[in-house]
Design an enzyme around this catalytic site. Structure first.
Site, PDB file in Angstrom:
ATOM      1  N   THR A 155       0.812  -1.224   0.000  1.00  0.00           N
ATOM      2  CA  THR A 155       0.000   0.000   0.000  1.00  0.00           C
ATOM      3  C   THR A 155       0.843   1.270   0.000  1.00  0.00           C
ATOM      4  O   THR A 155       0.302   2.364   0.065  1.00  0.00           O
ATOM      5  CB  THR A 155      -0.915   0.040   1.238  1.00  0.00           C
ATOM      6  OG1 THR A 155      -0.110   0.054   2.426  1.00  0.00           O
ATOM      7  CG2 THR A 155      -1.825  -1.181   1.276  1.00  0.00           C
ATOM      8  N   SER A 156       2.153   1.127  -0.055  1.00  0.00           N
ATOM      9  CA  SER A 156       3.008   2.311   0.098  1.00  0.00           C
ATOM     10  C   SER A 156       2.982   3.191  -1.138  1.00  0.00           C
ATOM     11  O   SER A 156       2.674   2.749  -2.248  1.00  0.00           O
ATOM     12  CB  SER A 156       4.456   1.894   0.384  1.00  0.00           C
ATOM     13  OG  SER A 156       5.049   1.354  -0.769  1.00  0.00           O
TER      14      SER A 156
ATOM     15  N   LYS B  87       1.981   5.642 -10.809  1.00  0.00           N
ATOM     16  CA  LYS B  87       1.033   4.576 -10.490  1.00  0.00           C
ATOM     17  C   LYS B  87       0.809   3.658 -11.688  1.00  0.00           C
ATOM     18  O   LYS B  87       0.685   2.434 -11.539  1.00  0.00           O
ATOM     19  CB  LYS B  87      -0.297   5.179 -10.036  1.00  0.00           C
ATOM     20  CG  LYS B  87      -0.246   5.837  -8.662  1.00  0.00           C
ATOM     21  CD  LYS B  87       0.096   4.828  -7.583  1.00  0.00           C
ATOM     22  CE  LYS B  87       0.047   5.436  -6.196  1.00  0.00           C
ATOM     23  NZ  LYS B  87       0.449   4.457  -5.154  1.00  0.00           N
TER      24      LYS B  87
ATOM     25  N   PRO C 191      -8.027   2.825  -6.068  1.00  0.00           N
ATOM     26  CA  PRO C 191      -8.941   3.782  -5.440  1.00  0.00           C
ATOM     27  C   PRO C 191      -8.850   5.175  -6.048  1.00  0.00           C
ATOM     28  O   PRO C 191      -7.874   5.518  -6.721  1.00  0.00           O
ATOM     29  CB  PRO C 191      -8.477   3.797  -3.976  1.00  0.00           C
ATOM     30  CG  PRO C 191      -7.023   3.464  -4.045  1.00  0.00           C
ATOM     31  CD  PRO C 191      -6.834   2.562  -5.240  1.00  0.00           C
TER      32      PRO C 191
ATOM     33  N   LEU D   7      -9.448   9.456  -5.009  1.00  0.00           N
ATOM     34  CA  LEU D   7      -8.834  10.351  -4.027  1.00  0.00           C
ATOM     35  C   LEU D   7      -9.261   9.929  -2.629  1.00  0.00           C
ATOM     36  O   LEU D   7     -10.450   9.884  -2.316  1.00  0.00           O
ATOM     37  CB  LEU D   7      -9.266  11.787  -4.300  1.00  0.00           C
ATOM     38  CG  LEU D   7      -8.780  12.849  -3.308  1.00  0.00           C
ATOM     39  CD1 LEU D   7      -7.259  12.961  -3.332  1.00  0.00           C
ATOM     40  CD2 LEU D   7      -9.421  14.195  -3.619  1.00  0.00           C
TER      41      LEU D   7
END
Length: 271
Positions: free
Chosen positions: A40-41, A122, A145, A147
């Site tokens: 998740t970093s 990303k 996801p 924002l």
């Protein structure tokens, strides 16, 4: 770590291991014996002007490569739930219409030309994760996801929102500016992981709300203390991306919605 977790939460953790994302050996040490890895970093420079740079995009991509390789080398069960972003799917140089779903990818050159570094990072990182996972036979799912918002910590997300909202006015105009409650995103990660036993695979768009109207944009700006960045001082129509009253672009999170429905049904059957 103590700043992020309360004492009682720290006590519930079996162990805490610190690893460097750029150090493959330290990641292997951290992952050894794990049944799954939640990656998740993200690289954020809260002291920088934009919060994210081209160099950080490179670091994020290399980190993704290392995480997948460490999963293969050290994890007991080679599974990874990888946090990507909607930004990895919404940026192209064409006049895209219709539905944007998990099959869509952002154009890295488009992002580079417009200095949309977080979107570029990303996109590149997720693509590397998919390529590496296939080569190393790591079972991967990605959650994308929008924002992230943290209602219980109203100031926590302000600085990290800056790089996401670079190009935010164009996102608003195109109808692809989406937000999430961070706690619900966390739950989605857990449920996606649990559903890997029942066939969950691929990418999952994760968002709650689309910001389409001027008043919604102004409310978001006020929440983030970024006045005028999206609305441009009110120089937007009351509803964006409309032609003859119809929205030309639609983001779809139906894949995750179906998964969450299966989770709910399975939970009901167990009661």
């Amino acid at each position: 770590m103590n700043e992020l977790l309360r004492d009682e939460e720290m006590n519930q953790l079996e162990s805490v291991v610190v690893a460097q994302m750029g150090d493959l050996d330290s990641l292997c040490d951290a992952f050894r014996g794990c049944h799954a890895v939640f990656h998740t970093s993200s690289f954020i420079d809260i002291h920088g002007v934009s919060g994210y740079s081209e160099w950080m995009a490179f670091l994020e991509t290399e980190a993704a490569r290392n995480v997948i390789e460490a999963c293969c080398r050290a994890a007991y069960v080679k599974r990874c739930v990888f946090t990507s972003s909607l930004l990895a799917s919404i940026w192209t140089d064409d006049d895209r219409t219709g539905i944007i779903d998990e099959s869509c990818w952002s154009d890295e050159e488009f992002c580079r030309d417009r200095k949309l570094w977080l979107a570029m990072g990303k996109t590149a990182a997720e693509k590397v994760a998919w390529s590496k996972s296939q080569a190393m036979k790591v079972k991967l799912v990605t959650v994308c996801p929008g924002l992230l918002m943290a209602p219980s910590f109203p100031n926590a997300h302000t600085e990290t929102s800056v790089p996401y909202l670079k190009g935010g006015r164009m996102m608003l105009q195109r109808g692809v500016l989406a937000t999430n409650d961070i706690s619900k995103v966390a739950k989605a990660h857990v449920h996606v992981y649990e559903e890997m036993d029942y066939g969950a695979c691929g990418r999952y768009f994760c968002f709650e709300r689309l910001v389409r109207r001027l008043d919604e944009a102004i409310q978001l700006e006020n929440n983030l203390k970024m006045h005028g960045q999206l609305s441009g001082g009110g120089n937007l129509p009351s509803s964006t991306q409309e032609t003859d009253g119809e929205i030309q672009i639609s983001l779809s999170n139906s894949k995750l919605a179906k998964l969450m429905l299966r989770v709910s049904q399975r939970s009901s059957c167990k009661q």
